[in-house]
Scaffold this motif. Structure first.
Motif, mmCIF file in Angstrom:
data_model
loop_
_atom_site.group_PDB
_atom_site.id
_atom_site.type_symbol
_atom_site.label_atom_id
_atom_site.label_comp_id
_atom_site.label_asym_id
_atom_site.label_seq_id
_atom_site.Cartn_x
_atom_site.Cartn_y
_atom_site.Cartn_z
ATOM 1 N N ASP A 1 -46.731 51.676 -59.088
ATOM 2 C CA ASP A 1 -46.391 50.159 -58.858
ATOM 3 C C ASP A 1 -45.360 50.131 -57.753
ATOM 4 O OD1 ASP A 1 -48.381 49.265 -60.491
ATOM 5 O OD2 ASP A 1 -47.030 48.738 -62.090
ATOM 6 N N TRP A 2 -45.682 49.233 -56.811
ATOM 7 C CA TRP A 2 -44.584 49.159 -55.797
ATOM 8 C C TRP A 2 -43.472 48.192 -56.223
ATOM 9 C CZ3 TRP A 2 -45.043 51.254 -50.938
ATOM 10 C CH2 TRP A 2 -46.244 52.104 -50.653
ATOM 11 N N MET A 3 -42.175 48.559 -55.671
ATOM 12 C CA MET A 3 -41.152 47.736 -56.366
ATOM 13 C C MET A 3 -40.795 46.500 -55.388
ATOM 14 S SD MET A 3 -40.450 48.743 -59.009
ATOM 15 C CE MET A 3 -39.093 48.023 -59.481
ATOM 16 N N PHE A 4 -41.008 46.606 -53.986
ATOM 17 C CA PHE A 4 -40.855 45.528 -53.218
ATOM 18 C C PHE A 4 -39.273 45.364 -52.973
ATOM 19 C CE2 PHE A 4 -45.285 45.161 -54.441
ATOM 20 C CZ PHE A 4 -45.748 45.486 -53.243
ATOM 21 N N GLU A 5 -38.698 46.201 -52.786
ATOM 22 C CA GLU A 5 -36.832 45.986 -52.850
ATOM 23 C C GLU A 5 -36.455 45.187 -51.737
ATOM 24 O OE1 GLU A 5 -34.783 46.617 -55.483
ATOM 25 O OE2 GLU A 5 -36.543 47.423 -56.593
ATOM 26 N N ASP A 6 -36.869 45.413 -50.561
ATOM 27 C CA ASP A 6 -36.680 44.913 -49.359
ATOM 28 C C ASP A 6 -37.070 43.077 -49.315
ATOM 29 O OD1 ASP A 6 -35.754 47.153 -48.446
ATOM 30 O OD2 ASP A 6 -37.460 47.590 -47.306
ATOM 31 N N PHE A 7 -37.667 42.840 -50.502
ATOM 32 C CA PHE A 7 -38.268 41.422 -50.250
ATOM 33 C C PHE A 7 -37.687 40.716 -51.731
ATOM 34 C CE2 PHE A 7 -41.368 44.205 -48.286
ATOM 35 C CZ PHE A 7 -41.329 43.540 -47.074
ATOM 36 N N ARG A 8 -36.370 41.372 -51.973
ATOM 37 C CA ARG A 8 -35.999 40.801 -53.402
ATOM 38 C C ARG A 8 -35.581 39.145 -53.004
ATOM 39 N NH1 ARG A 8 -37.425 42.359 -57.793
ATOM 40 N NH2 ARG A 8 -37.169 44.336 -57.337
ATOM 41 N N THR A 9 -35.126 38.725 -52.065
ATOM 42 C CA THR A 9 -34.513 37.506 -51.634
ATOM 43 C C THR A 9 -35.865 36.524 -51.831
ATOM 44 O OG1 THR A 9 -32.741 38.240 -50.399
ATOM 45 C CG2 THR A 9 -33.278 35.792 -50.229
ATOM 46 N N ASP A 10 -37.073 36.946 -51.421
ATOM 47 C CA ASP A 10 -38.187 36.132 -51.136
ATOM 48 C C ASP A 10 -38.419 35.879 -52.602
ATOM 49 O OD1 ASP A 10 -38.055 35.911 -48.520
ATOM 50 O OD2 ASP A 10 -39.608 37.476 -48.030
ATOM 51 N N LEU A 11 -38.743 36.924 -53.384
ATOM 52 C CA LEU A 11 -39.262 36.884 -54.824
ATOM 53 C C LEU A 11 -38.407 36.131 -55.639
ATOM 54 C CD1 LEU A 11 -40.385 40.605 -54.704
ATOM 55 C CD2 LEU A 11 -41.945 38.654 -54.821
ATOM 56 N N ASP A 12 -37.035 36.444 -55.492
ATOM 57 C CA ASP A 12 -36.165 35.792 -56.399
ATOM 58 C C ASP A 12 -35.976 34.200 -56.243
ATOM 59 O OD1 ASP A 12 -35.307 37.959 -57.433
ATOM 60 O OD2 ASP A 12 -33.395 38.231 -56.200
ATOM 61 N N LEU A 13 -36.715 33.580 -55.268
ATOM 62 C CA LEU A 13 -36.530 32.350 -54.943
ATOM 63 C C LEU A 13 -37.857 31.619 -55.800
ATOM 64 C CD1 LEU A 13 -35.784 31.913 -51.303
ATOM 65 C CD2 LEU A 13 -34.303 31.605 -53.344
ATOM 66 N N LEU A 14 -38.768 32.400 -56.382
ATOM 67 C CA LEU A 14 -39.855 31.898 -57.029
ATOM 68 C C LEU A 14 -39.461 31.931 -58.416
ATOM 69 C CD1 LEU A 14 -42.375 34.291 -55.539
ATOM 70 C CD2 LEU A 14 -41.987 32.219 -54.693
ATOM 71 N N ASP A 15 -40.411 30.623 -58.926
ATOM 72 C CA ASP A 15 -40.334 30.718 -60.442
ATOM 73 C C ASP A 15 -40.700 31.857 -61.166
ATOM 74 O OD1 ASP A 15 -42.404 30.020 -62.853
ATOM 75 O OD2 ASP A 15 -41.058 28.219 -62.415
ATOM 76 N N PRO A 16 -40.337 32.267 -62.211
ATOM 77 C CA PRO A 16 -40.544 33.540 -62.900
ATOM 78 C C PRO A 16 -42.141 33.954 -62.922
ATOM 79 C CG PRO A 16 -38.772 32.497 -64.069
ATOM 80 C CD PRO A 16 -39.337 31.653 -63.038
ATOM 81 N N ILE A 17 -42.895 32.891 -63.381
ATOM 82 C CA ILE A 17 -44.349 32.954 -63.657
ATOM 83 C C ILE A 17 -45.099 33.280 -62.347
ATOM 84 C CG2 ILE A 17 -46.527 31.727 -64.308
ATOM 85 C CD1 ILE A 17 -44.851 30.232 -66.308
ATOM 86 N N ILE A 18 -44.624 32.715 -61.352
ATOM 87 C CA ILE A 18 -45.395 32.772 -59.828
ATOM 88 C C ILE A 18 -44.549 34.068 -59.437
ATOM 89 C CG2 ILE A 18 -45.259 32.086 -57.478
ATOM 90 C CD1 ILE A 18 -44.806 29.132 -58.469
ATOM 91 N N LYS A 19 -43.471 34.487 -59.766
ATOM 92 C CA LYS A 19 -43.116 35.861 -59.149
ATOM 93 C C LYS A 19 -43.739 36.888 -59.886
ATOM 94 C CE LYS A 19 -38.769 38.579 -59.217
ATOM 95 N NZ LYS A 19 -37.243 38.557 -59.654
ATOM 96 N N GLU A 20 -43.928 37.017 -61.105
ATOM 97 C CA GLU A 20 -44.748 38.097 -61.864
ATOM 98 C C GLU A 20 -45.908 38.226 -61.469
ATOM 99 O OE1 GLU A 20 -46.469 39.011 -66.385
ATOM 100 O OE2 GLU A 20 -44.567 37.536 -66.170
ATOM 101 N N LYS A 21 -46.547 36.976 -60.980
ATOM 102 C CA LYS A 21 -48.075 37.056 -60.531
ATOM 103 C C LYS A 21 -48.181 37.304 -59.005
ATOM 104 C CE LYS A 21 -52.643 35.814 -60.673
ATOM 105 N NZ LYS A 21 -53.615 36.485 -61.653
ATOM 106 N N ALA A 22 -47.171 37.200 -58.281
ATOM 107 C CA ALA A 22 -46.972 37.708 -57.037
ATOM 108 C C ALA A 22 -46.827 39.288 -57.009
ATOM 109 C CB ALA A 22 -45.844 36.911 -56.154
ATOM 110 N N LEU A 23 -46.021 39.793 -57.754
ATOM 111 C CA LEU A 23 -45.854 41.264 -58.056
ATOM 112 C C LEU A 23 -46.966 41.868 -58.367
ATOM 113 C CD1 LEU A 23 -42.275 41.566 -59.308
ATOM 114 C CD2 LEU A 23 -42.919 42.223 -56.969
#
Length: 58
Positions: free
Chosen positions: A2-24
């Protein structure tokens, strides 16, 4: 792997937790296909996850 996408943490942190999980989940699937860069995968995944969430909400 699984990819971690560390460089995109800011983009992901702005999302609702449900959306963030689905996006990952979506981003990991896109990266496994090997057709997109990490940036393209996470951008597309966020878009798809938001659409998925809003479809659930009606």
């Amino acid at each position: 792997m699984d990819w971690m996408f560390e460089d995109f943490r800011t983009d992901l942190d702005l999302l609702d937790p449900i959306i963030k999980e689905k996006a990952l989940d979506i981003a990991n699937q896109l990266m496994k296909q090997g057709k997109l860069t990490e940036k393209e995968a996470i951008t597309e995944a966020i878009k798809r996850a938001e659409e998925w969430f809003y479809d659930l909400e009606g």
